[in-house]
Scaffold this motif. Sequence first.
Motif, mmCIF file in Angstrom:
data_model
loop_
_atom_site.group_PDB
_atom_site.id
_atom_site.type_symbol
_atom_site.label_atom_id
_atom_site.label_comp_id
_atom_site.label_asym_id
_atom_site.label_seq_id
_atom_site.Cartn_x
_atom_site.Cartn_y
_atom_site.Cartn_z
ATOM 1 N N ASP A 1 6.797 -16.108 -7.907
ATOM 2 C CA ASP A 1 7.864 -15.317 -8.504
ATOM 3 C C ASP A 1 7.513 -13.848 -8.650
ATOM 4 O O ASP A 1 8.393 -13.021 -8.880
ATOM 5 C CB ASP A 1 8.231 -15.891 -9.875
ATOM 6 N N SER A 2 6.238 -13.506 -8.553
ATOM 7 C CA SER A 2 5.827 -12.116 -8.743
ATOM 8 C C SER A 2 5.698 -11.339 -7.434
ATOM 9 O O SER A 2 5.227 -10.198 -7.445
ATOM 10 C CB SER A 2 4.498 -12.071 -9.507
ATOM 11 N N VAL A 3 6.106 -11.931 -6.330
ATOM 12 C CA VAL A 3 6.002 -11.236 -5.041
ATOM 13 C C VAL A 3 6.766 -9.916 -5.081
ATOM 14 O O VAL A 3 6.306 -8.902 -4.552
ATOM 15 C CB VAL A 3 6.511 -12.135 -3.893
ATOM 16 N N GLY A 4 7.940 -9.913 -5.710
ATOM 17 C CA GLY A 4 8.714 -8.680 -5.796
ATOM 18 C C GLY A 4 7.932 -7.561 -6.453
ATOM 19 O O GLY A 4 8.016 -6.398 -6.050
ATOM 20 N N LYS A 5 7.156 -7.916 -7.480
ATOM 21 C CA LYS A 5 6.333 -6.906 -8.161
ATOM 22 C C LYS A 5 5.190 -6.442 -7.261
ATOM 23 O O LYS A 5 4.882 -5.249 -7.192
ATOM 24 C CB LYS A 5 5.776 -7.479 -9.461
ATOM 25 N N PHE A 6 4.546 -7.391 -6.594
ATOM 26 C CA PHE A 6 3.469 -7.022 -5.670
ATOM 27 C C PHE A 6 3.967 -6.009 -4.649
ATOM 28 O O PHE A 6 3.324 -5.003 -4.371
ATOM 29 C CB PHE A 6 2.956 -8.261 -4.934
ATOM 30 N N CYS A 7 5.117 -6.320 -4.054
ATOM 31 C CA CYS A 7 5.636 -5.471 -2.980
ATOM 32 C C CYS A 7 6.171 -4.154 -3.524
ATOM 33 O O CYS A 7 5.927 -3.086 -2.960
ATOM 34 C CB CYS A 7 6.748 -6.203 -2.226
ATOM 35 N N ASN A 8 6.932 -4.212 -4.612
ATOM 36 C CA ASN A 8 7.584 -3.037 -5.160
ATOM 37 C C ASN A 8 6.584 -2.000 -5.660
ATOM 38 O O ASN A 8 6.803 -0.793 -5.547
ATOM 39 C CB ASN A 8 8.522 -3.449 -6.292
ATOM 40 N N SER A 9 5.456 -2.476 -6.202
ATOM 41 C CA SER A 9 4.478 -1.571 -6.811
ATOM 42 C C SER A 9 3.469 -1.007 -5.819
ATOM 43 O O SER A 9 2.792 -0.027 -6.116
ATOM 44 C CB SER A 9 3.708 -2.308 -7.913
ATOM 45 N N GLY A 10 3.344 -1.656 -4.659
ATOM 46 C CA GLY A 10 2.316 -1.255 -3.714
ATOM 47 C C GLY A 10 0.964 -1.840 -4.024
ATOM 48 O O GLY A 10 -0.055 -1.381 -3.496
ATOM 49 N N ALA A 11 0.918 -2.876 -4.877
ATOM 50 C CA ALA A 11 -0.357 -3.505 -5.205
ATOM 51 C C ALA A 11 -0.983 -4.167 -3.982
ATOM 52 O O ALA A 11 -2.205 -4.134 -3.805
ATOM 53 C CB ALA A 11 -0.157 -4.549 -6.310
ATOM 54 N N PHE A 12 -0.136 -4.779 -3.137
ATOM 55 C CA PHE A 12 -0.600 -5.427 -1.919
ATOM 56 C C PHE A 12 -0.091 -4.657 -0.705
ATOM 57 O O PHE A 12 1.001 -4.083 -0.728
ATOM 58 C CB PHE A 12 -0.100 -6.870 -1.850
ATOM 59 N N ALA A 13 -0.868 -4.675 0.348
ATOM 60 C CA ALA A 13 -0.493 -3.977 1.579
ATOM 61 C C ALA A 13 0.652 -4.699 2.281
ATOM 62 O O ALA A 13 0.737 -5.931 2.265
ATOM 63 C CB ALA A 13 -1.698 -3.895 2.504
#
Length: 444
Positions: free
Chosen positions: A105-117
Amino acid sequence: MPRSGRPTTAIAVLAAMTALATACTGQSGASPDDDPKAQVTLNFWHGWSAPGEVKAIEENIARFEQAHPNIKVQVTADMTDDKINQALRAGGGKAPDVVSSFTTDSVGKFCNSGAFADLNPFLRKSGVDKTQVFPKTLLQYTQYNGNQCTLPLLSDAYGLVYDKSAFAAAGITEPPRTWSQFTEDAQKLTVARGDTYDRLGVMPTFHGYETKPTRLAAQWGGTYFDARGKSNLAGDPAFAKMLAAQKDLVDKLGGYEKLEKYRASFGDEWSAEHPLHTGKVAMQIDGEWRPAMAKEAGVTFEIGTAPLPVPDDQAADYGKGYVSGTVMGISAAGRKQNAAWELVKYMTTDTDAVVAFANAIHNVPSTLEALASPKLQVTPEFKTFIDIARHPKSSSTPAQADGGTYQLTFEDFAYGVEKGAVADVPAGLARTDAQIDTDIAKAK
């Protein structure tokens, strides 16, 4: 243990991911210019902790290192999202280069924040057509707004697990395919005793382990967001219909208070005292792990599995279900991204690697080839979940900038509906939409 069995609560996980997203925003300045053929050591953090799971990871890593002798992988198991957050904030050589997370469920946060490439450039450079490798549903929950910042690493499919002996005793010859059949069977299977039960056909309340609003909404085919990206719970009649059907089942099985009192007698979801194991319920909405866990618990009855029922007016879509899973990504702040990609590519796209991992921990494979592989160990009970994962109308909850907060908001509203505390469901859904839109706007 299946992913959803982790002890971290959903709210705590989401809070940790919020901190992670905040900590990592703006740290994605690293570029994938390392030489993947150079001698390098990668830090790989994952959340699995059971001995069999850890062993399965280590075996997959050993095969990877054999195929990539220049890359060594330092594996750290049982890593919570809190620990991952702290490490990424601290940075340095001990921070993870590659992360496997249970919090889909947190993929949107990962992608939106730039935490993951973003993995799209790596996929293109490697000639990997993701649409030909992964089922469509899995691609939907591993990306956000075109940023494929994670890839699927095995998946979970949700269906119906039931006691065949109880079915036979009640004169039920096959699992229910429609919601009206499900409601009728649940009543037939229920043995009431005063203000409690000797056995309940199914625990229908949304606190009943995997009986979540999102699981049932998938059967109604609800669309969470409209074309403008606005919350669509009030706009799509599927959500109100699902809530009405679930509330009707709650009432027919004795009402919310009586059911919740009985639920208090249940054992832990991940123990041998699960109510399906002990005969307290005859049917359970659950994932592919339940049949094996029931057998390990020593049940004396034969386990049956089937897709969840669908609304009567969608009978032709029977076989679909809710799908989620583990995700794998690369730290955007890492300096070994090309080497890290080699590990992610191997674990998520190599058919033999995916099949071996799925066989070892009894989860559903996450690539199309692995789902069809003759090497996949498929029991009749497990095949049900394979078929659900492959069904063209199976679905998941879409990624959003606020992670899974919108799902918790919907779930909180559903709790009120099943209690009978919501007088006007359409108006309540509209208010829920407004709250969801506000939360997402703040997250963006």
